[in-house]
Design an enzyme around this catalytic site. Structure first.
Site, PDB file in Angstrom:
ATOM      1  N   ALA A 108     -71.940 -48.454 -31.241  1.00 55.92           N
ATOM      2  CA  ALA A 108     -72.445 -49.195 -32.392  1.00 55.92           C
ATOM      3  C   ALA A 108     -71.514 -50.353 -32.730  1.00 55.92           C
ATOM      4  CB  ALA A 108     -72.568 -48.262 -33.603  1.00 55.92           C
ATOM      5  N   SER A 109     -72.029 -51.298 -33.510  1.00 59.18           N
ATOM      6  CA  SER A 109     -71.272 -52.482 -33.928  1.00 59.18           C
ATOM      7  C   SER A 109     -70.710 -53.176 -32.682  1.00 59.18           C
ATOM      8  CB  SER A 109     -70.173 -52.080 -34.921  1.00 59.18           C
ATOM      9  OG  SER A 109     -69.616 -53.228 -35.531  1.00 59.18           O
ATOM     10  N   GLY A 110     -69.387 -53.292 -32.558  1.00 59.97           N
ATOM     11  CA  GLY A 110     -68.818 -53.925 -31.376  1.00 59.97           C
ATOM     12  C   GLY A 110     -69.160 -53.194 -30.100  1.00 59.97           C
TER      13      GLY A 110
END
Length: 241
Positions: A108-110
């Site tokens: 998730a995210s990065g």
């Protein structure tokens, strides 16, 4: 009929045995995303350094016999610049050979940012993914220090000099500056996902804004291609190669 040795040798079909056997390289990318080398950092725990991962991906792609690369990602994100470095590396290698991402428990995210440059993405049904968003800010401990009797005086040569000082809150101008920076980062994030997944930035924004999705939901909204584990990703990479 009698054949000479030369005639017999020339009659044997030439095989394809020369050189290394074709293979798939698997790279494990785990931990909080940082710049530089992978390692361990308190309180973040295991860290995934962009320098280490990029080096591994490029080295694997350059190894004789490697026909495709599979990257196993298990990360909740981290440094945005490091994520950008790894995305560019994955995109560069995907120009030469198939790159397939296999998501673990969390990408998730990065962790999703770097994945969206791959040719295909696999996830488990319950993988936590997405979280297309950016946060920014600081811890302001000035009031706390005053309560315990610690006086701090800051001399700022210009208005933004102490913007990330822990001893003071954001001024209105500083807060505006940070919000603009976070907005620019978010716009870049949505553009990167749109380019990688064949979507428009508006479509990405509609499923972004920091929201997380299960792997099965991510397939439905286009963030992930297929449900499957690491072995499925390797088979896919072999087929693409």
């Amino acid at each position: 009929a009698v054949q000479s040795l030369d005639e017999y040798g020339s009659s044997i079909p030439v095989g394809d045995a020369w050189g290394p056997e074709p293979r798939i390289a698997v790279i494990v990318a785990t931990g909080f995303i940082t710049r530089g080398s992978s390692g361990y950092s308190f309180p973040l725990g295991e860290t995934m350094g962009s320098g280490t991962i990029c080096g591994l991906v490029r080295s694997a792609a350059a190894r004789p016999g490697v026909k495709a690369v599979v990257i196993r990602i298990d990360s909740g994100g981290g440094d945005s610049f490091a994520s950008e470095e790894m995305l560019h590396c994955i995109e560069d290698v995907s120009d030469e050979m198939p790159v397939v991402v296999s998501m673990g428990g969390v990408a998730a995210s990065g962790g999703y940012y770097m994945a969206c440059g791959a040719d295909s993405i696999f996830a488990d049904d319950f993988t936590i993914t997405g979280s297309i968003g950016v946060i920014g800010g600081k811890i302001a401990a000035g009031d706390l220090l005053e309560r315990i009797g610690v006086d701090v005086e800051t001399v700022s040569p210009y208005p933004m000099a102490d913007m990330f000082s822990i001893f003071s809150r954001f001024s209105d101008a500083q807060r505006e500056n940070v919000e603009e920076s976070v907005g620019n980062c978010y716009d870049l994030f949505t553009r990167r996902v749109a380019e990688g997944r064949g979507m428009t930035p508006a479509q990405v924004d509609s499923i972004g804004r920091g929201r997380v999705w299960s792997g099965s939901d991510a397939v439905e909204i286009g963030l992930v291609d297929r449900i499957g584990g690491l072995a499925d990703a390797v088979r896919c990479a072999a087929g693409m190669a």
